[in-house]
Structure formats: structure tokens, C-alpha cells
Design a protein around this motif. Structure first.
Motif, short mmCIF file in Angstrom:
data_model
loop_
_atom_site.label_atom_id
_atom_site.label_comp_id
_atom_site.label_asym_id
_atom_site.label_seq_id
_atom_site.Cartn_x
_atom_site.Cartn_y
_atom_site.Cartn_z
N GLU A 89 0.81 -1.23 0.00
CA GLU A 89 0.00 0.00 0.00
C GLU A 89 0.84 1.27 0.00
O GLU A 89 0.30 2.38 -0.12
N ASP A 90 2.17 1.14 0.13
CA ASP A 90 3.06 2.30 0.00
C ASP A 90 3.37 2.61 -1.47
O ASP A 90 4.03 3.60 -1.77
N THR A 91 2.92 1.76 -2.37
CA THR A 91 3.14 1.99 -3.80
C THR A 91 2.51 3.30 -4.23
O THR A 91 1.31 3.54 -4.02
N ALA A 92 3.32 4.20 -4.81
CA ALA A 92 2.84 5.52 -5.21
C ALA A 92 3.98 6.28 -5.87
O ALA A 92 5.15 5.87 -5.81
N ASN A 93 3.60 7.38 -6.49
CA ASN A 93 4.60 8.37 -6.87
C ASN A 93 4.88 9.24 -5.66
O ASN A 93 3.94 9.72 -5.02
N TYR A 94 6.14 9.42 -5.35
CA TYR A 94 6.54 10.22 -4.20
C TYR A 94 7.12 11.55 -4.69
O TYR A 94 8.01 11.56 -5.54
N TYR A 95 6.61 12.62 -4.11
CA TYR A 95 7.01 13.97 -4.50
C TYR A 95 7.62 14.71 -3.32
O TYR A 95 7.12 14.59 -2.19
N CYS A 96 8.66 15.47 -3.58
CA CYS A 96 9.13 16.38 -2.54
C CYS A 96 8.66 17.79 -2.87
O CYS A 96 8.35 18.11 -4.03
#
Length: 122
Positions: A89-96
Motif C-alpha cells: 500500500e506504499d506503492t505511489a509516486n513520491y514527490y518532494c
């Protein structure tokens, strides 16, 4: 103006770890609050973590507490997100993002990177 470039995403098995980096351009990095956010397919963007300008204060979403750690290096103009015990469930695009307010939301975030994809397989 601040330009942000994320790196470190990839494919990892559940239970594994990744370290995301976000490199910032410019000489004013230390004047910004930095944050990490994520957006999973079909879902809205959500807050992950925020760190104060000096790095002395950090804030986390409940679903990452104890697993993720945000940190920054004001000499290297870089913010990091150490992610341990990853779950599918941590699967995602991560943005700073860079901004002016220490919030557990995107309020006050002015500049955004293009993101790095994290995929956690079960």
C-alpha cells in the motif's frame, strides 16, 4: 525559484527498504520547510512527512510513523526519505516539496518536484 529533483524510487519487495533523495537548486534551500507527499494510482495526493528548516522538527502521517524517516542536509541541499518495512500500500509516486509552513499537509508548499515512483510487491 527552487527546482526539485527526486531520485531513489524503484521496485522493492514487501518488508524491504528504499531511500529517496530530493536535490534542490539554488542557495536558499535552508530557508524552506521541506516535505514528502505521495499519490497512488486513482487516489488523491497525501501528506507523508515534513521537516523544519533546521531539521530539528519532523512531522509524519500516522501510516508511516515508525517506518519512514525524513532528514535533510543543508550543505548538500538535499532532503531524504528513508523508508523501511515497506508495504504494498506504499506503492505511489513520491514527490518532494518546498514551502514556508510546517504543516501536516500541502498548505504553504510552493515548489514541487516531478516525483519518483515506488512500487512495493507482495
Amino acid at each position: 525559484q527552487v527546482q526539485l529533483v527526486e531520485s531513489g524510487g524503484g521496485l522493492v519487495q514487501a518488508g524491504g527498504s528504499l531511500r529517496l533523495s530530493c536535490a534542490a537548486s539554488g542557495r536558499t534551500f535552508s530557508t524552506y520547510v521541506m516535505g514528502w507527499f505521495r499519490q497512488a494510482p486513482g487516489k488523491e495526493r497525501e501528506f507523508v512527512a515534513t521537516i523544519s528548516r533546521s531539521g530539528g522538527r519532523t512531522y509524519y502521517a500516522d501510516f508511516v510513523k515508525g517506518r519512514f524517516t525524513i532528514s535533510r542536509d543543508n550543505v548538500k541541499n538535499t532532503v531524504y526519505l528513508q523508508m523501511n518495512s515497506l508495504k504494498p500500500e506504499d506503492t505511489a509516486n513520491y514527490y518532494c516539496a518546498a514551502g514556508t509552513l510546517e504543516r501536516m499537509s500541502d498548505t504553504g508548499m510552493r515548489y514541487w518536484g516531478k516525483g519518483t515512483l515506488v512500487t512495493v510487491s507482495s
